[in-house]
Scaffold this active site. Structure first.
Site, mmCIF file in Angstrom:
data_model
loop_
_atom_site.group_PDB
_atom_site.id
_atom_site.type_symbol
_atom_site.label_atom_id
_atom_site.label_comp_id
_atom_site.label_asym_id
_atom_site.label_seq_id
_atom_site.Cartn_x
_atom_site.Cartn_y
_atom_site.Cartn_z
ATOM 1 N N ASP A 119 2.730 -8.592 -0.102
ATOM 2 C CA ASP A 119 3.312 -9.746 0.594
ATOM 3 C C ASP A 119 2.253 -10.621 1.250
ATOM 4 O O ASP A 119 2.012 -10.551 2.456
ATOM 5 C CB ASP A 119 4.317 -9.246 1.635
ATOM 6 C CG ASP A 119 5.477 -8.504 0.973
ATOM 7 O OD1 ASP A 119 5.670 -8.682 -0.239
ATOM 8 O OD2 ASP A 119 6.177 -7.752 1.666
ATOM 9 N N ASP B 118 9.605 -1.659 -5.769
ATOM 10 C CA ASP B 118 9.017 -2.156 -4.526
ATOM 11 C C ASP B 118 9.168 -1.062 -3.465
ATOM 12 O O ASP B 118 9.847 -0.056 -3.697
ATOM 13 C CB ASP B 118 9.778 -3.429 -4.127
ATOM 14 C CG ASP B 118 9.096 -4.230 -3.039
ATOM 15 O OD1 ASP B 118 7.935 -3.927 -2.705
ATOM 16 O OD2 ASP B 118 9.726 -5.175 -2.535
#
Length: 934
Positions: A599, A522
């Site tokens: 996200d 990430d």
């Protein structure tokens, strides 16, 4: 400790409830080179770039010549190469730059030196017009003044470079040697004075908010306009939360005002329907019209902006309109990159599938995943401890829901130190992993590229001592903020850093991991909480001070991903296919593993945008992608959760994920009927795993994505050219996810001429075109296209590993001519033995009421093929369902491989017209049998 860090982070990141902060990210007019190149295009009279005739040299497959900027007298070099498979490469660089411009990225992006192809012949006219005849239908015409390169098919222009003369190449210079551009300025008293042009601003330093970019090399951008002649639509260039068919970017109703931007960034709660850059950047654009597709790959990893406008060529000429009727729309694009060299590939298709094959030949095939990777993944920020992980695992079994992988986010580490465990919470990680392994399940844990600046932390100590981090211009380690607080970033561009990182995944170094542990990268854009645009300053240095970050920004994530995957692959003696999910990506990421759309928010609009976002990745050579289910931020309603699981069942990467502030929402926690609806859709995903796996093999072999836009399968139906709310999985399944609240019906466009069969009822929908269909909460509209045979495994299991020896149901969706065919690919589902021939590819054919199969292995008689058949021949067909059967047959006759004839039981449903043949006892791999319906 955690609260303290988190509190500090909140100060840096902002609150966790606000939507996207647009002013954290640049618009074109805040990016010096974008603003300059847009202004150059808007004010241009005549392009100053001239091809010098006496420098032209031709070979059997290439042209080399110099280009002169007649305004500055700077010389550039042009290299044009014709490559295999309808592809060409155009490179333009400074002839004598004062220092090298960055072009080393090709070694990371391409899988080898592209193969050249001889042309038929070439000629040069007296005035320097060069014509290259590629073959009998395709040619390239290079005009000298101004330089312009046109690709033609059947004498019609397809792609034109520098069509509008926007080509602009800023040569490297010193501040001392720079000659500023002067313009006249009228004063109030009528006098005129010469002042520096507006374009002189931002050349040597640029400010954005509180940051100043010192730009030690000054201006170094380049730009080029590219026209797709007669093409009304262009696609690709992810990652944006935008439509599949790209919008115009110079204003007007429904259009954007800013160009599409490619600059990997961590955009918190990103806006939808926006050209803003997101986590990934693939500069591949495809254009499509009836009868032809074409594409370009702009191979440059620096910040890039792309303007798009559409134009009708006859708008201004009534005589042309009268003679030719309405001329088709053309799409004109303007590409602008901050640094490096122009390195452009042109693909002449002729279909979108051909272009993706051509692109894959350059940048590498999509990785073949292990089977578990296409099952369902369960993640959240965070499963708190070992007990929590095993409880969630157990609940899936208690509730009869299949899943393959459980995930751990950043809280599993000791104070965000990657390659460590928070041991009070995970006292026996190995034991936990063994419990999962006993059920055939995996664990994925997060490892990010930012390394905590902590003492007595082996990873940080080694990286500091060996100079493995990105550096500041003064040679010291670059330091900034991310999840651990003060951090430094591994410099994957530097070979020794890359190789060191790989080794950290060995079991003896990464304690607490074993073979069923895989990795998630990430924050690798890289995300820097206190950096400009939440990323790293452009003047930081890579590879021992060789290159500024600015020249390779979009490459960083892809290299972190590749280094991690290499490490996971190399940690065992018998190499297994690694599973590594990445958020950031660039061209070539398909070789490494999947990405996800970052996200997102648990709302209906975000669900709707998963389709065009994943389809745009598919169109740009990134076939393995998905979105967080049912949205990362906020709490979904039960209806949204169910509808999102239904949609994701038919998207390539399928992972439930949730923000730390959300309520628990594992699918077994839903109340009825939502729980059963979600269980049913998970089971449908597992029933189709082998079908998906076969499509992944097709992506690996040919570059064709699994999840496809309608226009890829129906390229001559103009009604589907911009359609992105329904899609195809392979050529066999049409899906229309429900993406609005309270809907119990929707409109589906039934393309083509084949019948479509409802995947739930198996009944034929004898419809063509747009029709309203029922879609109650427990139903996602999905249809088998007639002419296909779909392999399914319908026994209910807890994970994909448990299904390996299960028998198959073949669904035969009869075409309008009563013919159908389909393929099934099988291998060991985890190693690379398939590359040595240990696999089976079976084609099932249904013709004249007879089903048979054919071995499609590349080398049927090889020992590897024979061994695989021998060890898997017991996997049988337990059921055949023939859809669209008009009447009950007299009987079914099965002739097996030994010639023995049997008559199995069958049923015929007079209302659905489905004929079901029970247990014909034939192998899915060993062909030579026949099933006749008489």
């Amino acid at each position: 400790e955690m609260k303290l860090h988190f509190g500090l982070l909140l100060l840096v990141v902002g609150t966790l409830v606000s939507a996207m902060k647009f002013d954290d990210f640049k618009k074109c007019d805040q990016s010096g080179f974008c603003k300059r190149n847009r202004a150059y295009a808007d004010t241009l009279s005549v392009s100053p770039y001239l091809l010098l005739k006496d420098t032209i040299s031709l070979s059997s497959s290439s042209v080399h010549a110099d280009i002169k900027n007649t305004d500055t007298n700077i010389l550039l070099t042009l290299d044009l190469q014709l490559l295999k498979d309808n592809t060409a490469r155009i490179r333009i660089n400074e002839k004598e730059p004062i220092k090298p411009r960055y072009d080393e990225h090709a070694k990371f992006t391409l899988v080898g030196e592209p193969e050249q192809k001889d042309m038929l012949h070439s000629d040069i006219s007296d005035n320097g017009l060069i014509t290259l005849h590629i073959d009998n239908t395709r040619k390239v015409v290079i005009s000298p003044q101004p330089v312009r390169i046109e690709f033609l098919v059947n004498n019609e222009p397809v792609i034109t470079l520098n069509d509008r003369g926007f080509f602009n190449f800023e040569h490297l210079r010193t501040k001392e040697s720079h000659v500023p551009k002067m313009v006249e300025k009228k004063n109030e008293d009528g006098s005129v004075e010469m002042v520096q042009a507006d374009s002189e601003k931002d050349l040597w330093e640029e400010t954005f908010k509180t940051w100043t970019d010192p730009k030690p090399n000054g201006p170094e951008s380049f730009a080029l306009d590219i026209t797709f002649n007669g093409f009304p639509h262009v696609y690709g260039i992810p990652e944006h939360a935008s439509s599949l068919a790209l919008k115009e970017t110079r204003g007007g109703q429904g259009n954007y005002d800013d160009p599409y931007r490619l600059y990997n960034t961590d955009v918190f709660e990103y806006a939808l329907d926006s050209p803003t850059s997101l986590y990934g950047a693939v500069p591949l654009m495809l254009a499509h019209k009836k009868g032809l597709s074409a594409g370009i790959f702009w191979m440059n990893p620096s910040e890039t902006w792309i303007d798009i406008v559409k134009t009708k060529s006859s708008d201004s000429d009534p005589i042309i309109q009268k003679v030719f009727g309405n001329r088709p729309t053309s799409t004109q694009t303007h590409w602008m990159s901050e640094a490096g060299v122009l390195d452009l590939f042109v693909f002449l298709g002729p279909t979108t599938k051909d272009i993706l094959r051509q692109y894959s030949a350059l940048t590498g095939p999509a990785a073949m995943p292990q089977m578990f990777a296409i099952g369902y993944h369960q993640c959240r920020w965070n499963y708190i401890n070992q007990r929590d992980v095993l409880e969630v695992d157990g609940k899936f079994d208690e509730n009869d829901m299949p899943y393959d992988v459980i995930w751990l986010d950043i809280e599993y580490t000791d104070e965000k130190k990657y390659f460590t465990w928070d041991e009070p919470k995970f006292p026996d990680a190995i034991g936990m992993e063994k419990v999962l392994d006993n059920k055939g399940r995996k664990l994925v844990i997060i490892v990010d590229p930012h390394i905590k600046r902590a003492d007595n932390y082996r990873i940080a100590d080694e990286a500091k001592a060996q100079d493995l981090f990105i550096k500041k211009p003064d040679g010291k380690d670059y330091e900034a903020w991310c999840w651990p607080g003060q951090s430094s970033w591994v410099d994957f561009i530097q070979e020794k850093s890359y190789n060191w990182w790989k080794k950290q995944f060995s079991f003896d170094l990464f304690k607490g991991t074993r073979e069923n542990v895989h990795i998630w990268n990430d924050m690798n854009e890289p995300s820097v909480f206190n950096g400009p645009e939440i990323t790293i300053q452009k003047e930081m240095m890579h590879d021992g001070g060789k290159w500024e970050h600015r020249v390779l920004h979009n490459l960083y994530a892809g290299l972190s991903h590749a280094a991690t995957a290499d490490g996971v692959r190399e940690r065992t003696a018998v190499q297994k296919r690694p599973f590594v999910l990445s958020r950031g990506y660039y061209a070539g990421t398909q070789r490494v593993g999947p990405i996800w759309t970052g996200d997102n928010i648990a709302n209906w609009e975000s669900l709707k945008y998963t389709n065009p976002m994943i389809l745009s990745n598919s169109m740009a050579g990134i076939p393995f992608s998905g979105a967080d289910v049912p949205g990362f931020f906020e709490n979904p309603t039960p209806e949204l959760l169910s509808r999102w699981y239904q949609a994701a069942t038919y998207q390539p990467f399928f992972r439930g994920h949730a923000h730390i502030d959300t309520k628990r929402r594992e699918p077994y926690l839903s109340a009825e009927p939502y729980k059963s609806i979600t269980r049913d859709t998970l089971r449908e995903r597992y029933a189709l795993l082998s079908f998906w796996y076969t499509l992944f093999f097709e992506a690996y072999k040919q570059g064709t994505p699994m999840m496809r836009p309608m226009m890829m399968e129906f390229p001559n139906d103009e009604n589907v050219f911009t359609m992105d709310d329904q899609f195809m999985v392979g050529s066999a399944i049409l899906v229309k996810p429900i993406t609005s609240e309270g809907s119990t019906s929707t409109q589906v466009y039934f393309a083509g001429e084949q019948p479509w069969y409802n995947t739930k009822t198996l009944v034929a929908e004898n419809k063509q075109g747009l029709h309203t269909v029922e879609a109650p909460l427990d139903t996602i509209p999905a249809y088998y296209q007639g002419g296909n045979i779909i392999p399914r495994r319908e026994r209910i299991r807890r994970s994909s590993v448990a299904m390996r020896l299960d028998p198959f149901t073949l669904v035969i969706a009869k075409g309008k001519d009563a013919i159908a065919q389909g393929q099934l690919y099988m291998d060991d589902e985890e190693t690379y033995s398939f590359q040595k021939g240990q696999y089976a590819l079976t084609q099932f054919n249904f013709v004249e009421n007879q089903l048979s199969c054919q071995n499609m292995h590349e080398d049927i008689t090889s020992q590897a093929s024979l061994d695989f058949i021998k060890s898997h021949q017991s996997i049988r067909i337990e059921r055949v369902q023939i859809l669209g059967q008009s009447q009950a047959p007299r009987g079914i006759r099965v002739t097996d491989v030994r010639g023995v004839v049997t008559e199995p039981d069958f049923t015929f449903d007079t209302t659905t017209h489905v004929l079901t043949i029970k247990d014909p006892k034939v192998s899915v791999i060993q062909c030579g049998w026949n099933i006749a319906v008489y």
